[in-house]
Design a protein around this motif. Structure first.
Motif, PDB file in Angstrom:
ATOM      1  N   GLU A 116       2.910   3.240  16.662  1.00  0.00           N
ATOM      2  CA  GLU A 116       1.587   3.856  16.519  1.00  0.00           C
ATOM      3  C   GLU A 116       1.188   3.937  15.054  1.00  0.00           C
ATOM      4  O   GLU A 116       0.035   3.673  14.696  1.00  0.00           O
ATOM      5  N   ARG A 117       2.124   4.284  14.175  1.00  0.00           N
ATOM      6  CA  ARG A 117       1.837   4.304  12.738  1.00  0.00           C
ATOM      7  C   ARG A 117       1.448   2.916  12.243  1.00  0.00           C
ATOM      8  O   ARG A 117       0.532   2.768  11.430  1.00  0.00           O
ATOM      9  N   TYR A 118       2.151   1.920  12.732  1.00  0.00           N
ATOM     10  CA  TYR A 118       1.857   0.549  12.320  1.00  0.00           C
ATOM     11  C   TYR A 118       0.430   0.166  12.735  1.00  0.00           C
ATOM     12  O   TYR A 118      -0.325  -0.401  11.937  1.00  0.00           O
ATOM     13  N   ARG A 119       0.081   0.477  13.975  1.00  0.00           N
ATOM     14  CA  ARG A 119      -1.260   0.142  14.462  1.00  0.00           C
ATOM     15  C   ARG A 119      -2.339   0.848  13.640  1.00  0.00           C
ATOM     16  O   ARG A 119      -3.334   0.226  13.228  1.00  0.00           O
ATOM     17  N   GLU A 120      -2.139   2.138  13.363  1.00  0.00           N
ATOM     18  CA  GLU A 120      -3.131   2.894  12.598  1.00  0.00           C
ATOM     19  C   GLU A 120      -3.238   2.374  11.164  1.00  0.00           C
ATOM     20  O   GLU A 120      -4.343   2.263  10.619  1.00  0.00           O
ATOM     21  N   MET A 121      -2.098   2.069  10.557  1.00  0.00           N
ATOM     22  CA  MET A 121      -2.124   1.597   9.174  1.00  0.00           C
ATOM     23  C   MET A 121      -2.729   0.197   9.073  1.00  0.00           C
ATOM     24  O   MET A 121      -3.395  -0.128   8.091  1.00  0.00           O
ATOM     25  N   ARG A 122      -2.496  -0.623  10.080  1.00  0.00           N
ATOM     26  CA  ARG A 122      -3.091  -1.959  10.100  1.00  0.00           C
ATOM     27  C   ARG A 122      -4.620  -1.855  10.076  1.00  0.00           C
ATOM     28  O   ARG A 122      -5.297  -2.622   9.387  1.00  0.00           O
ATOM     29  N   MET A 123      -5.155  -0.906  10.824  1.00  0.00           N
ATOM     30  CA  MET A 123      -6.603  -0.703  10.820  1.00  0.00           C
ATOM     31  C   MET A 123      -7.073  -0.079   9.513  1.00  0.00           C
ATOM     32  O   MET A 123      -8.083  -0.492   8.925  1.00  0.00           O
ATOM     33  N   GLU A 124      -6.333   0.914   9.019  1.00  0.00           N
ATOM     34  CA  GLU A 124      -6.741   1.625   7.806  1.00  0.00           C
ATOM     35  C   GLU A 124      -6.673   0.744   6.568  1.00  0.00           C
ATOM     36  O   GLU A 124      -7.591   0.741   5.736  1.00  0.00           O
ATOM     37  N   VAL A 125      -5.600  -0.019   6.416  1.00  0.00           N
ATOM     38  CA  VAL A 125      -5.400  -0.814   5.201  1.00  0.00           C
ATOM     39  C   VAL A 125      -6.099  -2.166   5.280  1.00  0.00           C
ATOM     40  O   VAL A 125      -6.720  -2.619   4.304  1.00  0.00           O
ATOM     41  N   CYS A 126      -6.006  -2.807   6.438  1.00  0.00           N
ATOM     42  CA  CYS A 126      -6.509  -4.174   6.568  1.00  0.00           C
ATOM     43  C   CYS A 126      -7.838  -4.271   7.311  1.00  0.00           C
ATOM     44  O   CYS A 126      -8.487  -5.318   7.283  1.00  0.00           O
TER      45      CYS A 126
ATOM     46  N   ARG B  46      -7.133 -10.237  -2.043  1.00  0.00           N
ATOM     47  CA  ARG B  46      -7.954  -9.651  -3.114  1.00  0.00           C
ATOM     48  C   ARG B  46      -7.851  -8.124  -3.098  1.00  0.00           C
ATOM     49  O   ARG B  46      -7.750  -7.481  -4.154  1.00  0.00           O
ATOM     50  N   ASP B  47      -7.880  -7.545  -1.908  1.00  0.00           N
ATOM     51  CA  ASP B  47      -7.759  -6.086  -1.797  1.00  0.00           C
ATOM     52  C   ASP B  47      -6.408  -5.608  -2.322  1.00  0.00           C
ATOM     53  O   ASP B  47      -6.313  -4.560  -2.985  1.00  0.00           O
ATOM     54  N   ALA B  48      -5.346  -6.376  -2.023  1.00  0.00           N
ATOM     55  CA  ALA B  48      -4.007  -5.991  -2.492  1.00  0.00           C
ATOM     56  C   ALA B  48      -3.952  -5.967  -4.010  1.00  0.00           C
ATOM     57  O   ALA B  48      -3.359  -5.068  -4.612  1.00  0.00           O
ATOM     58  N   ALA B  49      -4.573  -6.958  -4.640  1.00  0.00           N
ATOM     59  CA  ALA B  49      -4.570  -7.014  -6.105  1.00  0.00           C
ATOM     60  C   ALA B  49      -5.413  -5.891  -6.708  1.00  0.00           C
ATOM     61  O   ALA B  49      -5.014  -5.257  -7.694  1.00  0.00           O
ATOM     62  N   LYS B  50      -6.556  -5.628  -6.109  1.00  0.00           N
ATOM     63  CA  LYS B  50      -7.491  -4.645  -6.669  1.00  0.00           C
ATOM     64  C   LYS B  50      -7.042  -3.213  -6.436  1.00  0.00           C
ATOM     65  O   LYS B  50      -7.110  -2.365  -7.332  1.00  0.00           O
ATOM     66  N   ARG B  51      -6.562  -2.937  -5.227  1.00  0.00           N
ATOM     67  CA  ARG B  51      -6.285  -1.550  -4.853  1.00  0.00           C
ATOM     68  C   ARG B  51      -4.834  -1.136  -5.067  1.00  0.00           C
ATOM     69  O   ARG B  51      -4.551   0.044  -5.300  1.00  0.00           O
ATOM     70  N   HIS B  52      -3.918  -2.079  -4.966  1.00  0.00           N
ATOM     71  CA  HIS B  52      -2.501  -1.712  -4.953  1.00  0.00           C
ATOM     72  C   HIS B  52      -1.694  -2.374  -6.073  1.00  0.00           C
ATOM     73  O   HIS B  52      -0.471  -2.406  -6.005  1.00  0.00           O
TER      74      HIS B  52
ATOM     75  N   ALA C 227       0.836  -1.201   0.000  1.00  0.00           N
ATOM     76  CA  ALA C 227       0.000   0.000   0.000  1.00  0.00           C
ATOM     77  C   ALA C 227       0.870   1.249   0.000  1.00  0.00           C
ATOM     78  O   ALA C 227       0.589   2.226  -0.711  1.00  0.00           O
ATOM     79  N   THR C 228       1.950   1.227   0.796  1.00  0.00           N
ATOM     80  CA  THR C 228       2.863   2.378   0.821  1.00  0.00           C
ATOM     81  C   THR C 228       3.605   2.512  -0.500  1.00  0.00           C
ATOM     82  O   THR C 228       3.777   3.628  -1.017  1.00  0.00           O
ATOM     83  N   LEU C 229       4.066   1.398  -1.059  1.00  0.00           N
ATOM     84  CA  LEU C 229       4.745   1.446  -2.359  1.00  0.00           C
ATOM     85  C   LEU C 229       3.822   2.033  -3.421  1.00  0.00           C
ATOM     86  O   LEU C 229       4.252   2.788  -4.296  1.00  0.00           O
ATOM     87  N   ASP C 230       2.549   1.682  -3.351  1.00  0.00           N
ATOM     88  CA  ASP C 230       1.577   2.209  -4.309  1.00  0.00           C
ATOM     89  C   ASP C 230       1.338   3.695  -4.076  1.00  0.00           C
ATOM     90  O   ASP C 230       1.358   4.497  -5.015  1.00  0.00           O
ATOM     91  N   ASP C 231       1.139   4.078  -2.824  1.00  0.00           N
ATOM     92  CA  ASP C 231       0.879   5.490  -2.503  1.00  0.00           C
ATOM     93  C   ASP C 231       2.040   6.383  -2.928  1.00  0.00           C
ATOM     94  O   ASP C 231       1.831   7.511  -3.393  1.00  0.00           O
ATOM     95  N   GLN C 232       3.271   5.876  -2.778  1.00  0.00           N
ATOM     96  CA  GLN C 232       4.442   6.675  -3.113  1.00  0.00           C
ATOM     97  C   GLN C 232       4.924   6.428  -4.543  1.00  0.00           C
ATOM     98  O   GLN C 232       6.000   6.877  -4.928  1.00  0.00           O
ATOM     99  N   GLU C 233       4.129   5.709  -5.317  1.00  0.00           N
ATOM    100  CA  GLU C 233       4.313   5.571  -6.760  1.00  0.00           C
ATOM    101  C   GLU C 233       5.618   4.895  -7.160  1.00  0.00           C
ATOM    102  O   GLU C 233       6.279   5.304  -8.116  1.00  0.00           O
ATOM    103  N   SER C 234       6.000   3.868  -6.413  1.00  0.00           N
ATOM    104  CA  SER C 234       7.139   3.053  -6.853  1.00  0.00           C
ATOM    105  C   SER C 234       6.754   2.359  -8.155  1.00  0.00           C
ATOM    106  O   SER C 234       5.637   1.858  -8.304  1.00  0.00           O
ATOM    107  N   MET C 235       7.683   2.323  -9.103  1.00  0.00           N
ATOM    108  CA  MET C 235       7.378   1.755 -10.411  1.00  0.00           C
ATOM    109  C   MET C 235       7.823   0.299 -10.557  1.00  0.00           C
ATOM    110  O   MET C 235       7.679  -0.292 -11.618  1.00  0.00           O
ATOM    111  N   ALA C 236       8.351  -0.285  -9.505  1.00  0.00           N
ATOM    112  CA  ALA C 236       8.707  -1.703  -9.541  1.00  0.00           C
ATOM    113  C   ALA C 236       7.441  -2.544  -9.431  1.00  0.00           C
ATOM    114  O   ALA C 236       6.418  -2.110  -8.888  1.00  0.00           O
TER     115      ALA C 236
END
Length: 356
Positions: A335-345, A145-151, A106-115
């Motif tokens: 704290e970032r990990y906890r918040e992102m776990r809820m937001e992404v997953c 499924r979410d990883a494939a569809k969204r990221h 999700a972070t790689l996608d948000d920050q537009e990594s091209m790999a």
């Protein structure tokens, strides 16, 4: 025969009438044609002049990153074969780590990594023969499924390479068989990607070895990598698997065979840091600078549970650095990990096992 004056007058009058009638018809026809042309011009859509497109960098995923990143890393340092020939690959063998893999991408996608982005997981998870669905399997399948569809993550179910003692085995060394890619990066879980630029830059570096590990250094004496950079090939895969046969394909043994590089900051950019190393920092450490200059934070503290768990306070207190700034960085990352776990997953932290 001579015409009378009356006949001559009639002929002249008829000629005059005919001439004026013709001129009136002609002027009406001309006016009509002008009106028709005007209506056609109004009704007919005008051609739209499209400016030529601006040149963009060829890519497989995402969109070109910001100018500062493009100028610094991509303009002169494209990976061998281009960005479609390099990939981040996470081999997920336990349900506990599926969310972490999705968070990384999700972070790689948000920050537009091209790999390219790949998640490999046990093919048996796709089986639907159970009468009562397994909640863990259903959650993992939803996250994949979410990883494939969204990221834009490619999902690759894999068969176990071998079995030992009745248990399926998916050795990390198997990533050397991914010969469709010139370079592969695997991030040792669990962790948090903060800035993809440093990680993407690894794809452009020359490799004298087929396997390179990058360690946080201070945390463990530079003996255990947190980031693994591989150059897949049939020869490297065969040789490595043969060398591991006597160890039952032990992952620690595989990691120990790598050319290990400590994380040496370049332009104050750290590729990897480890949370267990924060307790070793001195008074010059700055939490804000740390969070702005680190690409991947490997969240590993052997004395307590992983970041997926709601660890007991006593256990957490034993690993938090004593100094103010390192402690601030440690707490911010978790704290970032906890918040992102809820937001992404959509998942809260796992309850701590009763034995913890």
């Amino acid at each position: 025969m001579l015409l009378t004056s009356g006949q001559i007058s009639m002929a002249i009058s008829s000629s005059v009438v005919f001439m004026f009638t013709f001129l009136l018809f002609l002027s009406g026809y001309v006016l009509q044609q002008q009106t028709v042309r005007s209506l056609q011009a109004i009704i007919k859509p005008q051609p739209v002049v499209v400016p030529p497109p601006s040149p963009v960098l060829a890519k497989h995923f995402g969109t070109p990153p910001g100018h500062s990143f493009y100028d610094k890393y991509l303009a002169s340092n494209r990976p061998k074969g281009g960005w479609a020939k390099v990939a981040y690959v996470q081999l997920v063998r336990e349900h506990l780590y599926v969310c972490n893999a999705v968070m990384l991408f999700a972070t790689l996608d948000d920050q537009e990594s091209m790999a390219q982005r790949v998640i490999m997981y046990p093919k048996e998870w796709d089986a639907t023969t159970r009468e009562t669905p397994d909640p863990q399997i259903e959650t993992s399948k939803r996250l994949l499924r979410d990883a494939a569809k969204r990221h834009k993550v490619m999902l690759q179910p894999v068969e176990p390479m071998l079995k030992a003692g009745g248990h399926s085995m998916f050795p990390l060394a198997g990533l050397l068989s991914l010969t469709a890619y010139n370079r592969v990066i695997h991030l040792i879980p669990s962790g948090l990607v903060i800035d993809t630029s440093g990680l993407d830059h690894l794809f452009t570096l020359p490799m004298e070895s087929d396997m390179i590990g990058i360690s946080a250094g201070k945390a463990d004496g530079a003996t255990s990598p947190s980031v693994v950079l591989l150059k897949p090939s049939k020869d490297a895969f065969r040789t490595t698997m043969e060398s591991l046969a006597g160890t039952k394909y032990d992952e620690e043994e595989f990691l120990s065979k790598m050319s290990l590089l400590p994380d040496l900051p370049e332009d104050q950019i750290h590729v990897v840091a480890k949370t267990s190393a924060l307790k070793l920092e001195d008074d010059s450490f700055n939490a804000t600078a740390f969070l702005e200059s680190t690409s991947y934070v490997h969240m590993s503290d052997p004395e307590t549970l992983g970041p997926e768990f709601d660890a007991p306070k006593e256990s957490v207190a034993s690993v938090i650095p004593k100094k103010k700034e390192p402690a601030k960085a440690w707490q911010e990352v978790h704290e970032r990990y906890r918040e992102m776990r809820m937001e992404v997953c959509g998942l809260d932290l796992e309850p701590a096992p009763k034995s913890a």
